[in-house]
Design a protein around this motif. Structure first.
Motif, PDB file in Angstrom:
ATOM      1  N   TRP A  22       0.798  -1.220   0.000  1.00 53.93           N
ATOM      2  CA  TRP A  22       0.000   0.000   0.000  1.00 53.93           C
ATOM      3  C   TRP A  22       0.833   1.273   0.000  1.00 53.93           C
ATOM      4  O   TRP A  22       0.358   2.310  -0.468  1.00 53.93           O
ATOM      5  N   LYS A  23       2.054   1.213   0.517  1.00 51.99           N
ATOM      6  CA  LYS A  23       2.856   2.429   0.652  1.00 51.99           C
ATOM      7  C   LYS A  23       4.033   2.511  -0.321  1.00 51.99           C
ATOM      8  O   LYS A  23       4.643   3.582  -0.459  1.00 51.99           O
ATOM      9  N   VAL A  24       4.349   1.408  -0.977  1.00 54.64           N
ATOM     10  CA  VAL A  24       5.478   1.420  -1.916  1.00 54.64           C
ATOM     11  C   VAL A  24       5.036   0.987  -3.311  1.00 54.64           C
ATOM     12  O   VAL A  24       5.171   1.742  -4.290  1.00 54.64           O
ATOM     13  N   GLU A  25       4.495  -0.218  -3.413  1.00 50.25           N
ATOM     14  CA  GLU A  25       4.210  -0.789  -4.727  1.00 50.25           C
ATOM     15  C   GLU A  25       3.072  -0.060  -5.449  1.00 50.25           C
ATOM     16  O   GLU A  25       3.232   0.378  -6.595  1.00 50.25           O
ATOM     17  N   ILE A  26       1.926   0.070  -4.781  1.00 50.60           N
ATOM     18  CA  ILE A  26       0.777   0.703  -5.439  1.00 50.60           C
ATOM     19  C   ILE A  26       1.043   2.171  -5.784  1.00 50.60           C
ATOM     20  O   ILE A  26       0.731   2.605  -6.905  1.00 50.60           O
ATOM     21  N   PRO A  27       1.603   2.993  -4.867  1.00 48.99           N
ATOM     22  CA  PRO A  27       1.899   4.387  -5.264  1.00 48.99           C
ATOM     23  C   PRO A  27       2.840   4.476  -6.453  1.00 48.99           C
ATOM     24  O   PRO A  27       2.653   5.320  -7.338  1.00 48.99           O
ATOM     25  N   HIS A  28       3.873   3.603  -6.487  1.00 51.33           N
ATOM     26  CA  HIS A  28       4.815   3.647  -7.611  1.00 51.33           C
ATOM     27  C   HIS A  28       4.158   3.170  -8.906  1.00 51.33           C
ATOM     28  O   HIS A  28       4.456   3.686  -9.992  1.00 51.33           O
ATOM     29  N   ALA A  29       3.248   2.188  -8.790  1.00 49.69           N
ATOM     30  CA  ALA A  29       2.612   1.624  -9.981  1.00 49.69           C
ATOM     31  C   ALA A  29       1.340   2.361 -10.387  1.00 49.69           C
ATOM     32  O   ALA A  29       0.739   2.010 -11.411  1.00 49.69           O
ATOM     33  N   MET A  30       0.938   3.381  -9.625  1.00 49.04           N
ATOM     34  CA  MET A  30      -0.347   4.037  -9.875  1.00 49.04           C
ATOM     35  C   MET A  30      -0.480   4.606 -11.296  1.00 49.04           C
ATOM     36  O   MET A  30      -1.550   4.476 -11.911  1.00 49.04           O
ATOM     37  N   PRO A  31       0.542   5.258 -11.873  1.00 44.03           N
ATOM     38  CA  PRO A  31       0.386   5.744 -13.257  1.00 44.03           C
ATOM     39  C   PRO A  31       0.059   4.621 -14.245  1.00 44.03           C
ATOM     40  O   PRO A  31      -0.797   4.789 -15.122  1.00 44.03           O
ATOM     41  N   THR A  32       0.713   3.477 -14.088  1.00 47.49           N
ATOM     42  CA  THR A  32       0.441   2.346 -14.983  1.00 47.49           C
ATOM     43  C   THR A  32      -0.939   1.763 -14.718  1.00 47.49           C
ATOM     44  O   THR A  32      -1.663   1.396 -15.660  1.00 47.49           O
ATOM     45  N   ILE A  33      -1.334   1.683 -13.442  1.00 42.65           N
ATOM     46  CA  ILE A  33      -2.666   1.176 -13.111  1.00 42.65           C
ATOM     47  C   ILE A  33      -3.742   2.098 -13.683  1.00 42.65           C
ATOM     48  O   ILE A  33      -4.749   1.638 -14.239  1.00 42.65           O
ATOM     49  N   MET A  34      -3.540   3.413 -13.560  1.00 47.74           N
ATOM     50  CA  MET A  34      -4.509   4.364 -14.099  1.00 47.74           C
ATOM     51  C   MET A  34      -4.581   4.268 -15.620  1.00 47.74           C
ATOM     52  O   MET A  34      -5.662   4.424 -16.207  1.00 47.74           O
ATOM     53  N   ALA A  35      -3.443   3.996 -16.257  1.00 48.45           N
ATOM     54  CA  ALA A  35      -3.461   3.798 -17.711  1.00 48.45           C
ATOM     55  C   ALA A  35      -4.295   2.576 -18.069  1.00 48.45           C
ATOM     56  O   ALA A  35      -5.036   2.574 -19.067  1.00 48.45           O
ATOM     57  N   GLY A  36      -4.203   1.522 -17.245  1.00 51.35           N
ATOM     58  CA  GLY A  36      -5.026   0.339 -17.474  1.00 51.35           C
ATOM     59  C   GLY A  36      -6.506   0.616 -17.299  1.00 51.35           C
ATOM     60  O   GLY A  36      -7.336   0.116 -18.062  1.00 51.35           O
ATOM     61  N   ILE A  37      -6.846   1.448 -16.294  1.00 48.80           N
ATOM     62  CA  ILE A  37      -8.247   1.792 -16.072  1.00 48.80           C
ATOM     63  C   ILE A  37      -8.786   2.626 -17.231  1.00 48.80           C
ATOM     64  O   ILE A  37      -9.903   2.411 -17.713  1.00 48.80           O
ATOM     65  N   THR A  38      -7.987   3.602 -17.680  1.00 46.39           N
ATOM     66  CA  THR A  38      -8.409   4.426 -18.822  1.00 46.39           C
ATOM     67  C   THR A  38      -8.593   3.580 -20.073  1.00 46.39           C
ATOM     68  O   THR A  38      -9.572   3.748 -20.818  1.00 46.39           O
ATOM     69  N   GLN A  39      -7.662   2.658 -20.306  1.00 48.30           N
ATOM     70  CA  GLN A  39      -7.792   1.778 -21.462  1.00 48.30           C
ATOM     71  C   GLN A  39      -9.024   0.889 -21.326  1.00 48.30           C
ATOM     72  O   GLN A  39      -9.701   0.594 -22.312  1.00 48.30           O
ATOM     73  N   CYS A  40      -9.328   0.467 -20.099  1.00 44.94           N
ATOM     74  CA  CYS A  40     -10.517  -0.343 -19.851  1.00 44.94           C
ATOM     75  C   CYS A  40     -11.783   0.431 -20.218  1.00 44.94           C
ATOM     76  O   CYS A  40     -12.717  -0.125 -20.806  1.00 44.94           O
ATOM     77  N   ILE A  41     -11.815   1.720 -19.880  1.00 41.37           N
ATOM     78  CA  ILE A  41     -12.977   2.553 -20.225  1.00 41.37           C
ATOM     79  C   ILE A  41     -13.132   2.652 -21.737  1.00 41.37           C
ATOM     80  O   ILE A  41     -14.235   2.521 -22.281  1.00 41.37           O
ATOM     81  N   MET A  42     -12.014   2.876 -22.430  1.00 38.41           N
ATOM     82  CA  MET A  42     -12.085   2.992 -23.884  1.00 38.41           C
ATOM     83  C   MET A  42     -12.510   1.674 -24.539  1.00 38.41           C
ATOM     84  O   MET A  42     -13.302   1.664 -25.497  1.00 38.41           O
ATOM     85  N   LEU A  43     -12.004   0.558 -24.030  1.00 37.28           N
ATOM     86  CA  LEU A  43     -12.400  -0.739 -24.578  1.00 37.28           C
ATOM     87  C   LEU A  43     -13.874  -1.008 -24.324  1.00 37.28           C
ATOM     88  O   LEU A  43     -14.574  -1.555 -25.183  1.00 37.28           O
ATOM     89  N   SER A  44     -14.357  -0.621 -23.142  1.00 36.22           N
ATOM     90  CA  SER A  44     -15.776  -0.801 -22.833  1.00 36.22           C
ATOM     91  C   SER A  44     -16.642   0.033 -23.767  1.00 36.22           C
ATOM     92  O   SER A  44     -17.686  -0.421 -24.249  1.00 36.22           O
ATOM     93  N   LEU A  45     -16.205   1.264 -24.023  1.00 29.12           N
ATOM     94  CA  LEU A  45     -16.976   2.140 -24.908  1.00 29.12           C
ATOM     95  C   LEU A  45     -16.969   1.621 -26.344  1.00 29.12           C
ATOM     96  O   LEU A  45     -17.948   1.794 -27.083  1.00 29.12           O
ATOM     97  N   SER A  46     -15.878   0.974 -26.733  1.00 33.65           N
ATOM     98  CA  SER A  46     -15.813   0.450 -28.100  1.00 33.65           C
ATOM     99  C   SER A  46     -16.767  -0.719 -28.317  1.00 33.65           C
ATOM    100  O   SER A  46     -17.001  -1.135 -29.454  1.00 33.65           O
ATOM    101  N   MET A  47     -17.337  -1.240 -27.214  1.00 37.72           N
ATOM    102  CA  MET A  47     -18.238  -2.383 -27.322  1.00 37.72           C
ATOM    103  C   MET A  47     -19.706  -1.981 -27.409  1.00 37.72           C
ATOM    104  O   MET A  47     -20.578  -2.851 -27.453  1.00 37.72           O
ATOM    105  N   VAL A  48     -20.004  -0.678 -27.406  1.00 37.04           N
ATOM    106  CA  VAL A  48     -21.417  -0.268 -27.358  1.00 37.04           C
ATOM    107  C   VAL A  48     -22.196  -0.737 -28.587  1.00 37.04           C
ATOM    108  O   VAL A  48     -23.366  -1.116 -28.479  1.00 37.04           O
ATOM    109  N   VAL A  49     -21.562  -0.735 -29.744  1.00 38.68           N
ATOM    110  CA  VAL A  49     -22.245  -1.184 -30.958  1.00 38.68           C
ATOM    111  C   VAL A  49     -22.487  -2.689 -30.895  1.00 38.68           C
ATOM    112  O   VAL A  49     -23.571  -3.180 -31.257  1.00 38.68           O
TER     113      VAL A  49
END
Length: 282
Positions: free
Chosen positions: A202-229
């Protein structure tokens, strides 16, 4: 030789059909509960959002965007984009799409991020997950759309589940990448100060990896939106419905307008959910 191989075809499709039939016969109650629950949540959120005047929703989204990104240009774009969508007559469809994408992203992140963390700490788990993730990302969408449609029927449920299957590999892979990319000296420094495994996470790994995790979440949103059709083909409401309708009727104006609404919504979600860039103090 080729004819012999063809004549001795493996009953792969037959085996999958037997599994689906067995699930229909013995677990129909479970799929009915899941279908009713998903429909209740998605339709309920859509109804709540539609009760609020569009201008108030637009103002709330603009305020949230400014609070997250501190950009008046982004706020102006969001206001103009949503006003254009409302003017074209696709506000209700946009709200339905946001509800579907929101729940799909929530489920994908709730499952994907913990799985990514667990697989980063247990290499054998990622080795087992990798072929499954490869299959989920490369298998044509219509292939797993058929069993979800058979098991869950028409509506939001098969659309949501198909969207989750398509989008969940992104948070798993990028969370795994972020956790495994934490520098070893940083971990050793935490261990030297007596940090437990939970504290290191919680204090080392997740804070350091947060930019990459957020990129995964953003990509997840875009992939979900691409499935609307695709989701619209199994009865899910949203911006995919007018696109499918326009395709069937060869209606160019409707298809272009609905496609424009999807593009604008994708840009808004991407800009609002992305991690703010750090400004240099120099």
């Amino acid at each position: 030789m080729e004819d012999w191989i063809t004549q001795h075809k493996l009953p792969l499709g037959w085996a999958v059909k037997q599994v689906i039939t067995a699930l229909q016969d013995h677990a129909r109650w479970f799929f009915d509960i899941v279908t009713d629950g998903i429909s209740f949540l998605v339709d309920g959120l859509t109804s709540i959002l539609l009760l609020v005047p569009p201008l108030l929703v637009i103002a709330a989204v603009a305020a949230l965007a400014y609070w997250l990104q501190r950009s008046w240009k982004l706020v102006l774009f969001i206001v103009l984009a949503f006003l254009l969508i409302t003017n074209l007559g696709y506000w209700q469809a946009t709200v339905e799409t946001i509800s579907l994408v929101g729940f799909a992203t929530l489920v994908s992140v709730a499952i994907g991020v913990p799985l990514g963390i667990a697989s980063a700490h247990r290499p054998w788990l990622y080795t087992a997950l990798r072929p499954i993730l490869d299959l989920m990302q490369t298998l044509p969408t219509f292939v797993y759309l058929i069993p979800t449609l058979v098991l869950f029927g028409l509506g939001a449920a098969p659309g949501l589940i198909s969207t989750v299957i398509f989008a969940i590999p992104a948070p798993i892979r990028l969370t795994h990448l972020g956790i495994t990319s934490v520098p070893r000296p940083l971990m050793e420094a935490g261990e030297a100060f007596g940090a437990t495994k939970r504290q290191l996470l919680w204090k080392v790994e997740i804070p350091h990896a947060m930019p990459t995790i957020m990129a995964g979440i953003t990509q997840c949103i875009m992939l979900s939106l691409s499935m609307v059709v695709i989701a619209a083909l199994v009865g899910a409401e949203g911006l995919g419905t007018p696109v499918v309708r326009a395709l069937g009727q060869v209606n160019i104006p409707m298809g272009f307008e609905a496609g424009t609404a999807i593009v604008l919504l994708a840009i808004v979600l991407d800009r609002v959910c992305r991690r703010p860039e750090r400004r240099s103090s120099v």
